[in-house]
Design a protein around this motif. Structure first.
Motif, mmCIF file in Angstrom:
data_model
loop_
_atom_site.group_PDB
_atom_site.id
_atom_site.type_symbol
_atom_site.label_atom_id
_atom_site.label_comp_id
_atom_site.label_asym_id
_atom_site.label_seq_id
_atom_site.Cartn_x
_atom_site.Cartn_y
_atom_site.Cartn_z
ATOM 1 N N GLU A 7 0.870 -1.213 -0.118
ATOM 2 C CA GLU A 7 -0.082 0.245 -0.031
ATOM 3 C C GLU A 7 0.903 1.179 0.024
ATOM 4 O O GLU A 7 1.655 1.463 0.565
ATOM 5 C CB GLU A 7 -0.921 0.038 1.247
ATOM 6 C CG GLU A 7 -1.985 -1.059 1.058
ATOM 7 C CD GLU A 7 -3.091 -0.770 2.270
ATOM 8 O OE1 GLU A 7 -2.627 -0.012 3.131
ATOM 9 O OE2 GLU A 7 -4.231 -1.568 1.875
ATOM 10 N N GLU A 8 0.493 2.147 -0.882
ATOM 11 C CA GLU A 8 1.487 3.090 -1.019
ATOM 12 C C GLU A 8 0.975 4.478 -0.139
ATOM 13 O O GLU A 8 1.757 5.246 0.371
ATOM 14 C CB GLU A 8 1.250 3.929 -2.352
ATOM 15 C CG GLU A 8 1.612 3.036 -3.501
ATOM 16 C CD GLU A 8 3.330 2.865 -3.284
ATOM 17 O OE1 GLU A 8 3.829 3.679 -2.691
ATOM 18 O OE2 GLU A 8 3.684 1.608 -3.827
ATOM 19 N N GLN A 9 -0.452 4.512 0.329
ATOM 20 C CA GLN A 9 -0.694 5.479 1.051
ATOM 21 C C GLN A 9 -0.697 5.011 2.392
ATOM 22 O O GLN A 9 -0.990 3.745 3.076
ATOM 23 C CB GLN A 9 -2.480 5.714 0.804
ATOM 24 C CG GLN A 9 -2.724 6.284 -0.315
ATOM 25 C CD GLN A 9 -4.260 6.431 -0.684
ATOM 26 O OE1 GLN A 9 -5.005 6.032 0.056
ATOM 27 N NE2 GLN A 9 -4.518 6.937 -1.725
ATOM 28 N N PRO A 10 -0.095 5.698 3.412
ATOM 29 C CA PRO A 10 -0.061 5.651 4.827
ATOM 30 C C PRO A 10 -1.358 5.500 5.428
ATOM 31 O O PRO A 10 -2.446 6.114 5.034
ATOM 32 C CB PRO A 10 0.966 6.753 5.451
ATOM 33 C CG PRO A 10 0.610 7.760 4.435
ATOM 34 C CD PRO A 10 0.421 7.186 3.067
ATOM 35 N N LEU A 11 -1.262 4.815 6.675
ATOM 36 C CA LEU A 11 -2.516 4.597 7.436
ATOM 37 C C LEU A 11 -2.826 5.836 8.065
ATOM 38 O O LEU A 11 -2.061 6.572 8.583
ATOM 39 C CB LEU A 11 -2.567 3.264 8.379
ATOM 40 C CG LEU A 11 -2.443 2.111 7.788
ATOM 41 C CD1 LEU A 11 -2.120 0.980 8.904
ATOM 42 C CD2 LEU A 11 -3.704 1.686 7.079
ATOM 43 N N LEU A 51 3.523 -0.210 18.750
ATOM 44 C CA LEU A 51 4.910 -0.886 19.338
ATOM 45 C C LEU A 51 5.449 -1.828 18.258
ATOM 46 O O LEU A 51 6.500 -2.282 18.502
ATOM 47 C CB LEU A 51 4.189 -1.744 20.551
ATOM 48 C CG LEU A 51 4.176 -0.963 21.817
ATOM 49 C CD1 LEU A 51 3.464 -1.855 23.204
ATOM 50 C CD2 LEU A 51 4.929 0.132 22.296
ATOM 51 N N ILE A 52 4.585 -2.281 17.420
ATOM 52 C CA ILE A 52 5.093 -3.264 16.258
ATOM 53 C C ILE A 52 5.625 -2.554 15.193
ATOM 54 O O ILE A 52 5.110 -1.757 14.444
ATOM 55 C CB ILE A 52 4.033 -4.321 16.074
ATOM 56 C CG1 ILE A 52 3.300 -4.941 17.373
ATOM 57 C CG2 ILE A 52 4.431 -5.290 15.044
ATOM 58 C CD1 ILE A 52 2.148 -5.853 16.953
ATOM 59 N N PRO A 53 6.779 -2.694 14.824
ATOM 60 C CA PRO A 53 7.265 -2.259 13.558
ATOM 61 C C PRO A 53 6.785 -3.037 12.242
ATOM 62 O O PRO A 53 7.776 -3.974 11.640
ATOM 63 C CB PRO A 53 9.091 -2.516 13.596
ATOM 64 C CG PRO A 53 9.257 -3.681 14.236
ATOM 65 C CD PRO A 53 8.032 -3.664 15.414
ATOM 66 N N TRP A 54 5.791 -2.731 11.672
ATOM 67 C CA TRP A 54 5.252 -3.183 10.667
ATOM 68 C C TRP A 54 6.040 -3.267 9.203
ATOM 69 O O TRP A 54 6.378 -4.343 8.605
ATOM 70 C CB TRP A 54 3.729 -3.101 10.228
ATOM 71 C CG TRP A 54 2.740 -2.897 11.455
ATOM 72 C CD1 TRP A 54 2.600 -1.564 12.642
ATOM 73 C CD2 TRP A 54 2.073 -3.969 12.155
ATOM 74 N NE1 TRP A 54 1.633 -2.139 13.488
ATOM 75 C CE2 TRP A 54 1.490 -3.482 13.208
ATOM 76 C CE3 TRP A 54 2.114 -5.194 11.790
ATOM 77 C CZ2 TRP A 54 0.716 -4.344 14.208
ATOM 78 C CZ3 TRP A 54 1.362 -6.088 12.588
ATOM 79 C CH2 TRP A 54 0.546 -5.710 13.744
ATOM 80 N N ASP A 55 6.514 -2.112 9.041
ATOM 81 C CA ASP A 55 7.013 -1.484 7.921
ATOM 82 C C ASP A 55 8.442 -2.360 7.568
ATOM 83 O O ASP A 55 8.821 -2.550 6.596
ATOM 84 C CB ASP A 55 7.211 -0.350 7.509
ATOM 85 C CG ASP A 55 5.969 0.445 7.409
ATOM 86 O OD1 ASP A 55 4.684 -0.321 7.254
ATOM 87 O OD2 ASP A 55 5.854 1.576 7.790
ATOM 88 N N LEU A 81 -6.616 -1.539 8.349
ATOM 89 C CA LEU A 81 -7.933 -1.197 7.485
ATOM 90 C C LEU A 81 -8.033 0.293 7.672
ATOM 91 O O LEU A 81 -7.607 1.038 8.740
ATOM 92 C CB LEU A 81 -9.031 -1.899 7.915
ATOM 93 C CG LEU A 81 -9.222 -3.626 7.603
ATOM 94 C CD1 LEU A 81 -10.511 -3.792 8.114
ATOM 95 C CD2 LEU A 81 -9.070 -3.637 6.344
ATOM 96 N N ASN A 82 -8.433 1.086 6.569
ATOM 97 C CA ASN A 82 -8.513 2.611 6.627
ATOM 98 C C ASN A 82 -9.861 3.075 7.370
ATOM 99 O O ASN A 82 -9.947 3.981 7.532
ATOM 100 C CB ASN A 82 -8.300 2.777 5.202
ATOM 101 C CG ASN A 82 -6.853 3.083 4.705
ATOM 102 O OD1 ASN A 82 -5.902 3.044 5.297
ATOM 103 N ND2 ASN A 82 -6.769 2.254 3.321
ATOM 104 N N CYS A 83 -10.756 2.007 7.144
ATOM 105 C CA CYS A 83 -12.153 2.364 7.657
ATOM 106 C C CYS A 83 -12.865 1.168 8.243
ATOM 107 O O CYS A 83 -12.411 0.180 7.907
ATOM 108 C CB CYS A 83 -12.929 3.283 6.452
ATOM 109 S SG CYS A 83 -13.123 2.084 5.029
#
Length: 508
Positions: free
Chosen positions: A5-9, A35-39, A96-98
């Motif tokens: 996903e290009e758009q940040p959450l 707390l979790i480094p997802w990227d 999720l965004n929404c």
């Protein structure tokens, strides 16, 4: 195919809801998501997929987040999906965004997630989370960097606790007679499937004596107490029935039957049954109760009996784990389905500690099995103190200081036992429900990750509660008020928030 996903959450305040309101940044799932480094690990997860072919796969945050939610809530795969569908905070946690009314994934996807995210990747995530928090709370990080630039030797720091435990699998308690009876039933079903396409060619179906064999089994299995002679006689009869069925299967194959008529599960089960027959026949002939690589479950042939010698459970059936504990954070260092001597891995675990933190521990706290002469000499060469009394005859006179040190070491080592209790009572380490070896390893590794996340979450919430109390114990009976200076100093020291960016600075 994997698409990043290009758009940040969006932040939790801008999470779109179908009703009025917004997500609270103080919610535990919002805090845990930060707390979790997802990227940092998404690129490694994306390597499992093709960049062009196939349907777009679920994102790494959704895959790992769903497994964490399942372990944290202690629910089944289906119930986990329902919880995510009903809770907007859980939907934000998985990326999720929404808010979505419909489920974002099916329950069967959790099996694929456990296959893709292996235990090694989860251990990397666990170590990075803990190392980041320990480095942030360490006031001497800059001093350590200066010593490294000068070329001076870094002193040992910290305390390391080592221990081993077993994660029991979800299988029926195995007995020789029960395993042979189950193997006989499976071979009868295989004979039925192989005979169907040969009905015209073979008029008579191979005889299996299944009714007589079942009666012989129940005659012994229903008794509360059975003598050794009767049990041995019953095992011998089941071995004969099983040998006869295996011979009938070979005859059907020679007559033209194909193994393609069997399901994948039946093919694997047939290979397991052949090994079980060889092992049980060998034990019956030699009158022994043990054999190398002993199979105790037809559905999970990778499971082995682990002799632990504990009160109430002398033998457990599952994976054996070698675990280390640093500042009440736990790490899964080794996992094996075979029984092993945990003392042989002390050097490897200490070296992992140095690789993670950059220095050796000041002391290693272990039980008696680790205190071998080789391990003691190895630790002594590196300036590491190993807990417990010295080898050889105990001295007649022991100083009070040595007694106090021994008592303190033993009390300190109990921390890892508490972590085992938390993982087994609160989470799923006491009964691993997954069936495949790779998914079981992932499930066990997720448990220790969630244990560490729970500790970080409690630490964060404890500092949050200090906003509404005074640091003076004598004034607790007065009406509570917000002590900004005391609380913000604690947050800044532990580095749980960034005062320049986080919304907590706005609260102050």
């Amino acid at each position: 195919m994997y698409r990043k996903e290009e758009q940040p959450l969006p932040p939790p305040e801008k999470f779109e809801l179908p009703f009025e309101g917004k997500l609270s940044p103080n919610n535990r799932w919002v805090i845990m998501a930060e707390l979790i480094p997802w990227d940092d690990f998404e690129e490694e997860y994306a390597k499992l997929f093709s960049a062009e072919k196939g349907a777009p796969a679920k994102l790494f945050r959704m895959a790992l987040g769903t497994l964490i939610i399942k372990e944290k809530l202690g629910t089944s795969d289906r119930e986990t999906i329902e919880q995510i569908r009903e809770n907007p905070y859980l939907q934000y946690f998985i990326g999720l965004n929404c808010y979505q009314q419909e489920p974002s994934l099916e329950s069967s996807m959790l099996v694929h997630f456990r296959k893709r995210i292996d235990g090694e990747l989860i251990n990397k995530i666990n170590k990075k989370i803990v190392k980041r928090e320990i480095d942030k709370s360490d006031k001497e990080v800059k001093k350590k960097d200066c010593l490294q630039e000068k070329g001076e030797k870094i002193k040992n720091k910290g305390k390391l606790i080592l221990d081993a435990t077993c994660a029991p699998a979800d299988i029926k308690y195995p007995t020789d007679l029960g395993i042979l009876n189950q193997a006989r039933i499976e071979t009868e079903r295989i004979i039925d499937n192989l005979y169907k396409p040969l009905r015209v060619k073979l008029r008579k179906k191979p005889r299996t004596s299944r009714i007589i064999a079942r009666k012989e089994y129940l005659k012994v299995a229903k008794k509360r107490k059975v003598s050794y002679q009767k049990r041995r006689k019953a095992i011998g009869k089941q071995l004969k029935y099983l040998k006869k069925n295996l011979g009938n299967i070979e005859d059907l194959i020679q007559a033209g039957a194909s193994l393609e008529n069997l399901s994948k599960r039946q093919k694997n089960c047939l290979e397991t049954i052949k090994k079980v027959y060889e092992q049980q026949q060998s034990m019956w002939e030699n009158k022994t109760q043990s054999v190398p690589q002993r199979i105790v479950s037809l559905t999970q042939p990778h499971i082995r009996p682990i002799v632990r010698g504990k009160a109430g459970k002398p033998i457990e059936f599952g994976a054996k784990l070698s675990v280390s504990c640093v500042d009440n954070y736990v790490f899964l260092d080794k996992i094996s389905w075979e029984n092993f001597n945990e003392s042989c891995h002390l050097k490897e675990q200490v070296e992992k500690y140095k690789e993670t933190f950059g220095y050796y521990p000041e002391s290693v706290h272990v039980d008696k099995i680790y205190r071998t002469r080789e391990n003691r000499n190895w630790c002594k060469e590196r300036g590491i103190r190993i807990s417990g009394p010295k080898l050889g005859r105990p001295p007649k006179n022991v100083s009070e200081e040595e007694k106090k040190q021994a008592h303190s070491d033993e009390c300190f080592r109990n921390a890892i036992e508490g972590k085992f209790g938390q993982a087994k009572r609160r989470f799923s380490l006491n009964l691993v429900m997954t069936k495949l070896p790779e998914t079981s390893i992932t499930s066990i590794a997720i448990t220790f990750l969630v244990v560490n996340l729970s500790k970080l979450l409690r630490q964060f919430l404890s500092l949050f509660l200090s906003l509404f109390t005074n640091n003076k114990t004598g004034e607790l009976i007065k009406p509570p008020f917000i002590n900004f200076d005391y609380t913000l100093n604690n947050f800044y020291v532990l580095k749980l928030i960034d005062l320049s960016e986080n919304s907590w600075s706005k609260v102050a």
